[in-house]
Design an enzyme around this catalytic site. Structure first.
Site, mmCIF file in Angstrom:
data_model
loop_
_atom_site.group_PDB
_atom_site.id
_atom_site.type_symbol
_atom_site.label_atom_id
_atom_site.label_comp_id
_atom_site.label_asym_id
_atom_site.label_seq_id
_atom_site.Cartn_x
_atom_site.Cartn_y
_atom_site.Cartn_z
ATOM 1 N N ARG A 238 0.848 -1.186 0.000
ATOM 2 C CA ARG A 238 0.000 0.000 0.000
ATOM 3 C C ARG A 238 0.885 1.239 0.000
ATOM 4 N NH1 ARG A 238 -3.422 -2.814 -1.510
ATOM 5 N NH2 ARG A 238 -5.518 -3.194 -0.672
ATOM 6 N N GLU A 267 -3.299 7.618 -6.071
ATOM 7 C CA GLU A 267 -3.279 6.941 -7.362
ATOM 8 C C GLU A 267 -4.447 7.424 -8.219
ATOM 9 O OE1 GLU A 267 -3.200 2.729 -6.645
ATOM 10 O OE2 GLU A 267 -1.267 2.827 -5.610
ATOM 11 N N HIS A 286 0.412 0.108 -10.094
ATOM 12 C CA HIS A 286 -0.419 -0.759 -9.250
ATOM 13 C C HIS A 286 -0.842 -1.997 -10.048
ATOM 14 C CE1 HIS A 286 -3.182 -0.701 -5.504
ATOM 15 N NE2 HIS A 286 -2.896 -1.950 -5.853
#
Length: 324
Positions: A238, A267, A286
């Site tokens: 994370r 993000e 990601h």
């Protein structure tokens, strides 16, 4: 009215699979692309279930949901965008998909570490620019004689440790649970160290712990300063685990060998972020969880959880089963 569910910010490319599964179960699905649950109130009215990737289901959003809602299913291994306590108060089951990406995320963490150590992206850019002379490429790192630190020892942390050891790294571990137990070593025999000791001794520090209030900015300015000169930080867990500004500063000043990052505090990553400009970084969007097989499993399990709850069955992975 028949059974109806809402897909809020369902980002997977398997949208057709989701719709087909709900249709086969006799369930209508309505969709909204919104990170804020409260911005999708019209879609959420009268639904029995919700499936979401990054929709923001804070306490205020959950408290405003219709009493018809029985389940919120997250397409991921974490539920930090869902207030589980608020959902539990409302009798809403919160489901997730633990373990679906253990193989690919652990592989991605190793790949990032090796790409940084071997300066793969820098070498690639040099070759494309006609710079063949190794004088244009700073010294490369190696595996032998280096220590790989695992921060967080769940399923992904364990698999990353196994792969790192198989490559020839010496592996050390920190986890909150093992620290509470006073464990000197993991069941596999990897030494357990206090976190401050691990970050000051490991050549690679790889993050695999959940983001909760106690772990936000776990790798802060102080711990980054404690890292070995020439160490590598890898984060596939994370973004909020790391003080991004402090990391970018350490990279700019050359205090770290580099960083491999798949997750970020915000993000998508803003093009003006200091991490974009920081040297010796390998950045991915990601994507560590991504493989055709893993994404299909993620979709199937998260959709099935909604189907099970709205049809009166216990789902496979519920974080608050007392509400069922």
């Amino acid at each position: 009215m028949g059974t109806r569910v809402a897909a809020i910010d369902f980002y997977l490319e398997n949208g057709d699979l989701m719709r087909r599964m709900f249709a086969q179960a006799g369930i209508d699905v309505v969709e909204a692309d919104s990170r804020k649950g409260q911005e999708a109130t019209t879609v959420l009215r009268g639904v029995q279930g919700i499936i979401t990737s990054y929709g923001d289901f804070s306490a205020s959003v959950i408290d405003a949901l219709d009493p018809t809602v029985k389940v919120i299913s997250r397409t991921g291994v974490g539920v930090d965008n869902i207030d589980v306590e608020a959902a539990t108060r409302r009798g809403i089951a919160v489901c997730y998909v633990p373990g679906y990406a253990t193989e690919v995320v652990s592989t991605h963490a190793i790949a990032l570490a090796l790409a940084v150590l071997r300066r793969i992206t820098e070498a690639d850019r040099n070759v494309r620019a006609g710079k063949w002379d190794l004088a244009h490429l700073p010294a490369l790192g190696q595996v032998a004689g280096r220590t790989f630190g695992i921060v967080g020892y769940g399923a992904i942390g364990r698999e990353t440790a196994r792969k790192a050891a198989g490559l020839g790294f010496d592996v050390v571990v920190w986890s909150r649970s093992l620290e509470r137990e006073g464990a000197a070593a993991t069941p596999e025999g990897y030494p357990c160290l206090p976190l401050d000791t691990l970050v000051s001794t490991a050549d690679v520090v790889s993050l695999h712990t959940a983001l909760v209030p106690a772990t936000r900015n776990l790798i802060d300015r102080r711990r980054i300063a404690r890292m070995k000169p020439g160490a590598v930080l890898v984060n596939t867990a994370r973004g909020g685990l790391v003080d991004a500004a402090a990391l970018a500063c350490a990279l700019e000043e050359g205090r770290l060998f580099g960083a491999g990052l798949d997750v970020f505090p915000e993000e998508p990553l803003d093009s003006g972020s200091p991490l974009v400009r920081a040297p010796r970084t390998v950045l991915t969007p990601h994507a560590a969880y991504q493989s055709e097989e893993a994404v299909r499993e993620l979709c199937e399990r998260s959709v099935q959880a909604v189907i099970d709850v709205v049809q009166g069955r216990a789902p496979a992975d519920c974080i608050n089963p007392s509400v069922l």
